[in-house]
Design an enzyme around this catalytic site. Structure first.
Site, PDB file in Angstrom:
ATOM      1  N   THR A   4     113.519   7.352  34.089  1.00  0.00           N
ATOM      2  CA  THR A   4     114.451   8.014  35.001  1.00  0.00           C
ATOM      3  C   THR A   4     113.728   8.833  36.059  1.00  0.00           C
ATOM      4  OG1 THR A   4     116.064   8.140  33.207  1.00  0.00           O
ATOM      5  CG2 THR A   4     116.423   9.572  35.112  1.00  0.00           C
ATOM      6  N   THR A   5     112.870   9.744  35.635  1.00  0.00           N
ATOM      7  CA  THR A   5     112.194  10.621  36.590  1.00  0.00           C
ATOM      8  C   THR A   5     111.275   9.834  37.513  1.00  0.00           C
ATOM      9  OG1 THR A   5     112.252  12.340  34.903  1.00  0.00           O
ATOM     10  CG2 THR A   5     110.842  12.748  36.796  1.00  0.00           C
ATOM     11  N   TYR A  96     116.428   3.161  24.754  1.00  0.00           N
ATOM     12  CA  TYR A  96     116.538   4.372  25.573  1.00  0.00           C
ATOM     13  C   TYR A  96     118.026   4.655  25.768  1.00  0.00           C
ATOM     14  CZ  TYR A  96     115.654   7.372  29.723  1.00  0.00           C
ATOM     15  OH  TYR A  96     115.601   8.400  30.632  1.00  0.00           O
ATOM     16  N   LYS A 126     114.785   6.785  22.257  1.00  0.00           N
ATOM     17  CA  LYS A 126     114.727   7.961  23.120  1.00  0.00           C
ATOM     18  C   LYS A 126     116.170   8.400  23.326  1.00  0.00           C
ATOM     19  CE  LYS A 126     113.621  10.083  27.489  1.00  0.00           C
ATOM     20  NZ  LYS A 126     113.231   9.950  28.903  1.00  0.00           N
ATOM     21  N   SER A 128     118.721  10.624  24.907  1.00  0.00           N
ATOM     22  CA  SER A 128     118.988  11.538  26.027  1.00  0.00           C
ATOM     23  C   SER A 128     120.486  11.778  26.136  1.00  0.00           C
ATOM     24  CB  SER A 128     118.426  10.969  27.329  1.00  0.00           C
ATOM     25  OG  SER A 128     117.029  10.939  27.293  1.00  0.00           O
ATOM     26  N   SER A 173     111.413  15.771  31.485  1.00  0.00           N
ATOM     27  CA  SER A 173     110.823  15.958  32.808  1.00  0.00           C
ATOM     28  C   SER A 173     110.263  17.367  32.964  1.00  0.00           C
ATOM     29  CB  SER A 173     111.867  15.681  33.885  1.00  0.00           C
ATOM     30  OG  SER A 173     113.042  16.432  33.651  1.00  0.00           O
TER      31      SER A 173
END
EC number: 4.1.3.3
Length: 264
Positions: A4-5, A96, A126, A128, A173
Protein backbone atom coordinates in the site's frame (compact mmCIF):
# COMPACT_ATOMS: atom_id res chain seq x y z
CA UNK A 1 7.46 -4.47 -1.19
CA UNK A 2 4.89 -3.07 -3.69
CA UNK A 3 2.24 -2.89 -1.00
CA UNK A 4 0.00 0.00 0.00
CA UNK A 5 2.55 2.60 1.07
CA UNK A 6 4.72 1.74 -1.94
CA UNK A 7 1.74 2.36 -4.26
CA UNK A 8 2.18 -1.11 -5.74
CA UNK A 9 -1.26 -1.15 -7.34
CA UNK A 10 -0.47 2.13 -9.14
CA UNK A 11 2.66 0.70 -10.77
CA UNK A 12 2.84 -1.27 -13.97
CA UNK A 13 4.14 -4.83 -14.05
CA UNK A 14 7.65 -3.90 -15.15
CA UNK A 15 7.97 -1.25 -12.45
CA UNK A 16 6.86 -3.74 -9.82
CA UNK A 17 9.40 -6.29 -11.04
CA UNK A 18 12.18 -3.70 -11.03
CA UNK A 19 11.39 -2.66 -7.45
CA UNK A 20 11.16 -6.26 -6.29
CA UNK A 21 14.54 -7.09 -7.85
CA UNK A 22 16.19 -4.08 -6.23
CA UNK A 23 14.80 -4.86 -2.78
CA UNK A 24 15.89 -8.49 -2.93
CA UNK A 25 19.35 -7.41 -4.15
CA UNK A 26 19.85 -4.64 -1.58
CA UNK A 27 18.31 -6.69 1.22
CA UNK A 28 20.64 -9.64 0.79
CA UNK A 29 22.53 -10.30 4.06
CA UNK A 30 20.87 -7.19 5.59
CA UNK A 31 17.16 -7.99 5.93
CA UNK A 32 15.72 -11.12 7.51
CA UNK A 33 12.83 -11.21 5.04
CA UNK A 34 11.84 -9.50 1.80
CA UNK A 35 8.16 -10.19 1.21
CA UNK A 36 6.88 -9.14 -2.22
CA UNK A 37 3.26 -8.18 -2.69
CA UNK A 38 2.07 -9.72 -5.98
CA UNK A 39 -1.66 -9.02 -5.80
CA UNK A 40 -3.42 -7.55 -8.84
CA UNK A 41 -6.90 -7.24 -10.31
CA UNK A 42 -5.81 -9.50 -13.16
CA UNK A 43 -5.16 -13.11 -12.15
CA UNK A 44 -2.60 -13.70 -14.96
CA UNK A 45 -0.66 -10.59 -13.89
CA UNK A 46 -0.67 -11.71 -10.27
CA UNK A 47 0.56 -15.15 -11.33
CA UNK A 48 3.32 -13.56 -13.43
CA UNK A 49 4.46 -11.46 -10.47
CA UNK A 50 4.42 -14.56 -8.23
CA UNK A 51 6.66 -16.46 -10.67
CA UNK A 52 8.99 -13.47 -10.86
CA UNK A 53 9.22 -13.14 -7.07
CA UNK A 54 10.12 -16.82 -6.80
CA UNK A 55 12.75 -16.50 -9.53
CA UNK A 56 14.55 -13.60 -7.84
CA UNK A 57 14.65 -15.28 -4.42
CA UNK A 58 11.95 -13.45 -2.47
CA UNK A 59 11.45 -14.69 1.10
CA UNK A 60 7.69 -14.82 0.63
CA UNK A 61 4.82 -13.42 -1.42
CA UNK A 62 1.59 -11.74 -0.32
CA UNK A 63 -1.69 -11.11 -2.13
CA UNK A 64 -4.65 -8.81 -1.46
CA UNK A 65 -8.17 -9.74 -2.51
CA UNK A 66 -9.17 -8.43 -5.96
CA UNK A 67 -11.29 -5.35 -5.32
CA UNK A 68 -13.25 -4.44 -8.48
CA UNK A 69 -14.97 -7.73 -9.22
CA UNK A 70 -14.86 -8.84 -5.61
CA UNK A 71 -15.06 -12.32 -4.15
CA UNK A 72 -18.13 -12.46 -1.94
CA UNK A 73 -17.61 -15.93 -0.49
CA UNK A 74 -14.67 -17.66 1.14
CA UNK A 75 -14.41 -20.28 -1.61
CA UNK A 76 -14.13 -17.61 -4.30
CA UNK A 77 -11.33 -15.82 -2.48
CA UNK A 78 -9.44 -19.02 -1.68
CA UNK A 79 -9.70 -20.12 -5.33
CA UNK A 80 -8.08 -16.85 -6.46
CA UNK A 81 -5.33 -17.03 -3.83
CA UNK A 82 -4.63 -20.69 -4.67
CA UNK A 83 -4.17 -19.90 -8.36
CA UNK A 84 -1.53 -17.31 -7.47
CA UNK A 85 0.25 -19.33 -4.77
CA UNK A 86 0.55 -22.37 -7.04
CA UNK A 87 2.76 -20.37 -9.41
CA UNK A 88 5.41 -20.12 -6.66
CA UNK A 89 5.12 -23.56 -5.01
CA UNK A 90 8.34 -23.24 -2.97
CA UNK A 91 7.67 -19.72 -1.63
CA UNK A 92 5.80 -19.00 1.63
CA UNK A 93 2.44 -17.36 0.96
CA UNK A 94 0.57 -14.68 2.94
CA UNK A 95 -2.92 -13.28 2.51
CA UNK A 96 -2.97 -9.47 2.82
CA UNK A 97 -6.27 -8.66 4.53
CA UNK A 98 -7.08 -4.97 4.14
CA UNK A 99 -10.89 -4.56 3.90
CA UNK A 100 -10.88 -0.75 4.35
CA UNK A 101 -9.29 -0.52 0.89
CA UNK A 102 -10.48 -3.68 -0.89
CA UNK A 103 -14.03 -3.75 0.44
CA UNK A 104 -13.66 -7.53 0.81
CA UNK A 105 -14.87 -8.26 4.33
CA UNK A 106 -14.66 -12.05 4.39
CA UNK A 107 -13.56 -12.80 7.95
CA UNK A 108 -10.08 -14.21 8.25
CA UNK A 109 -11.25 -16.69 10.89
CA UNK A 110 -13.52 -18.23 8.25
CA UNK A 111 -10.91 -18.03 5.51
CA UNK A 112 -8.33 -20.00 7.48
CA UNK A 113 -10.53 -23.05 7.99
CA UNK A 114 -8.92 -25.77 5.84
CA UNK A 115 -6.79 -23.32 3.86
CA UNK A 116 -3.57 -25.31 4.31
CA UNK A 117 -5.06 -28.21 2.37
CA UNK A 118 -5.78 -25.92 -0.58
CA UNK A 119 -2.68 -23.71 -0.31
CA UNK A 120 0.18 -25.82 1.16
CA UNK A 121 2.55 -22.82 1.19
CA UNK A 122 0.15 -20.71 3.28
CA UNK A 123 2.03 -19.16 6.21
CA UNK A 124 -0.20 -16.45 7.58
CA UNK A 125 -1.93 -13.11 7.21
CA UNK A 126 -1.05 -9.46 7.12
CA UNK A 127 -4.06 -8.25 9.09
CA UNK A 128 -4.82 -4.59 8.32
CA UNK A 129 -8.21 -4.21 9.98
CA UNK A 130 -9.45 -3.02 13.36
CA UNK A 131 -11.62 -6.11 13.98
CA UNK A 132 -9.58 -7.44 16.88
CA UNK A 133 -12.25 -10.03 17.64
CA UNK A 134 -11.58 -11.63 14.26
CA UNK A 135 -7.82 -11.46 14.88
CA UNK A 136 -8.15 -12.95 18.37
CA UNK A 137 -10.28 -15.82 17.07
CA UNK A 138 -7.72 -16.51 14.34
CA UNK A 139 -4.92 -16.75 16.89
CA UNK A 140 -6.98 -18.83 19.31
CA UNK A 141 -8.09 -21.34 16.67
CA UNK A 142 -4.79 -21.68 14.84
CA UNK A 143 -2.20 -22.10 17.59
CA UNK A 144 -1.38 -25.59 16.35
CA UNK A 145 -0.94 -24.43 12.77
CA UNK A 146 1.51 -21.76 13.93
CA UNK A 147 0.34 -19.30 11.31
CA UNK A 148 1.91 -15.83 11.49
CA UNK A 149 -0.44 -12.89 12.05
CA UNK A 150 1.29 -9.64 11.13
CA UNK A 151 -0.71 -6.66 12.31
CA UNK A 152 -0.93 -3.65 10.02
CA UNK A 153 -2.88 -0.89 11.81
CA UNK A 154 -0.16 1.14 13.50
CA UNK A 155 -2.38 3.21 15.78
CA UNK A 156 -3.86 0.04 17.34
CA UNK A 157 -0.51 -1.67 18.00
CA UNK A 158 -0.58 -0.87 21.68
CA UNK A 159 1.42 -2.55 24.48
CA UNK A 160 -1.81 -3.25 26.32
CA UNK A 161 -3.21 -5.11 23.32
CA UNK A 162 -0.20 -7.32 22.71
CA UNK A 163 -0.56 -9.81 25.57
CA UNK A 164 -4.35 -9.80 25.40
CA UNK A 165 -4.72 -10.61 21.72
CA UNK A 166 -1.44 -12.49 21.40
CA UNK A 167 0.32 -10.82 18.47
CA UNK A 168 3.88 -9.56 18.53
CA UNK A 169 4.56 -8.91 14.84
CA UNK A 170 3.51 -6.06 12.64
CA UNK A 171 3.83 -4.19 9.40
CA UNK A 172 3.31 -0.47 9.56
CA UNK A 173 4.08 2.65 7.58
CA UNK A 174 4.78 4.50 10.86
CA UNK A 175 7.76 2.22 11.47
CA UNK A 176 9.50 3.71 8.42
CA UNK A 177 9.96 7.03 10.22
CA UNK A 178 9.42 6.12 13.90
CA UNK A 179 10.98 2.67 13.82
CA UNK A 180 13.54 3.36 16.53
CA UNK A 181 10.84 4.68 18.86
CA UNK A 182 8.71 1.61 18.18
CA UNK A 183 11.63 -0.70 18.96
CA UNK A 184 12.25 1.17 22.22
CA UNK A 185 8.57 0.78 23.06
CA UNK A 186 8.77 -2.99 22.46
CA UNK A 187 11.99 -3.24 24.48
CA UNK A 188 10.27 -1.47 27.38
CA UNK A 189 7.30 -3.81 27.09
CA UNK A 190 9.60 -6.85 27.17
CA UNK A 191 11.36 -5.78 30.40
CA UNK A 192 8.48 -5.27 31.38
CA UNK A 193 8.28 -1.50 31.91
CA UNK A 194 4.68 -0.91 30.90
CA UNK A 195 4.70 2.75 31.95
CA UNK A 196 7.58 3.50 29.58
CA UNK A 197 6.07 1.40 26.81
CA UNK A 198 2.81 3.29 27.12
CA UNK A 199 4.65 6.61 26.99
CA UNK A 200 6.24 5.73 23.64
CA UNK A 201 2.93 4.48 22.30
CA UNK A 202 0.96 7.51 23.48
CA UNK A 203 3.51 9.92 21.99
CA UNK A 204 3.42 8.04 18.69
CA UNK A 205 -0.36 8.16 18.86
CA UNK A 206 -0.25 11.89 19.58
CA UNK A 207 1.65 12.47 16.34
CA UNK A 208 -0.61 10.15 14.34
CA UNK A 209 -3.74 11.77 15.75
CA UNK A 210 -2.38 15.19 14.78
CA UNK A 211 -1.57 14.29 11.17
CA UNK A 212 -4.71 12.20 10.65
CA UNK A 213 -6.77 15.30 11.46
CA UNK A 214 -4.80 17.19 8.80
CA UNK A 215 -5.49 14.48 6.23
CA UNK A 216 -2.99 11.63 6.29
CA UNK A 217 -2.48 9.24 3.41
CA UNK A 218 0.29 7.77 1.29
CA UNK A 219 1.34 11.17 -0.11
CA UNK A 220 1.63 12.59 3.40
CA UNK A 221 3.59 9.55 4.57
CA UNK A 222 6.07 10.19 1.76
CA UNK A 223 6.41 13.80 2.93
CA UNK A 224 7.08 12.76 6.55
CA UNK A 225 9.58 10.15 5.37
CA UNK A 226 11.41 12.84 3.40
CA UNK A 227 11.49 15.08 6.49
CA UNK A 228 12.86 12.38 8.77
CA UNK A 229 15.27 10.60 6.43
CA UNK A 230 16.47 13.43 4.21
CA UNK A 231 15.90 11.12 1.24
CA UNK A 232 13.51 12.66 -1.32
CA UNK A 233 10.59 10.24 -1.64
CA UNK A 234 9.25 11.94 -4.74
CA UNK A 235 5.62 12.62 -5.61
CA UNK A 236 2.83 10.06 -5.45
CA UNK A 237 1.18 8.83 -8.63
CA UNK A 238 -2.22 10.17 -9.64
CA UNK A 239 -4.97 10.10 -8.49
CA UNK A 240 -2.99 10.83 -5.30
CA UNK A 241 -1.51 14.33 -5.13
CA UNK A 242 1.43 15.85 -3.25
CA UNK A 243 1.14 16.76 0.40
CA UNK A 244 0.57 20.48 0.80
CA UNK A 245 3.25 22.82 2.12
CA UNK A 246 0.92 23.59 5.02
CA UNK A 247 0.81 19.89 5.95
CA UNK A 248 4.59 19.56 5.73
CA UNK A 249 5.17 22.64 7.91
CA UNK A 250 2.67 21.57 10.57
CA UNK A 251 3.80 17.93 10.60
CA UNK A 252 7.45 18.94 10.99
CA UNK A 253 6.63 21.34 13.82
CA UNK A 254 4.61 18.68 15.62
CA UNK A 255 7.31 16.02 15.23
CA UNK A 256 9.98 18.46 16.45
CA UNK A 257 7.87 19.39 19.47
CA UNK A 258 7.56 15.83 20.86
CA UNK A 259 9.86 15.13 23.80
CA UNK A 260 10.68 11.43 23.72
CA UNK A 261 11.83 9.56 26.85
CA UNK A 262 15.23 8.89 25.26
CA UNK A 263 15.76 12.49 24.09
CA UNK A 264 18.25 13.24 26.84
Amino acid sequence: VNGTTGEGLSLNIQERKQLAEEWVCQGKDKLDHVIIHVGALSLPESQELARHAAAIGASAIAVIAPFFFKPTKKDELVAFLQKVASEAPAVPFYYYHIPPLTGVKIRVEELLDGIKEQIPTFQGVKFSDTDLLDLAQCINKNEREQFAFLYGVDEVTHPLHLPVVGFFSGFGSTYNYLGRKTNLMLQAFAKPDLALARKYQFLTGEFLNFVIKLGFGVAQIKAVMTLVSGIPMGPPRLPLVDASEEFITKAKAKLDSIVWPDSD
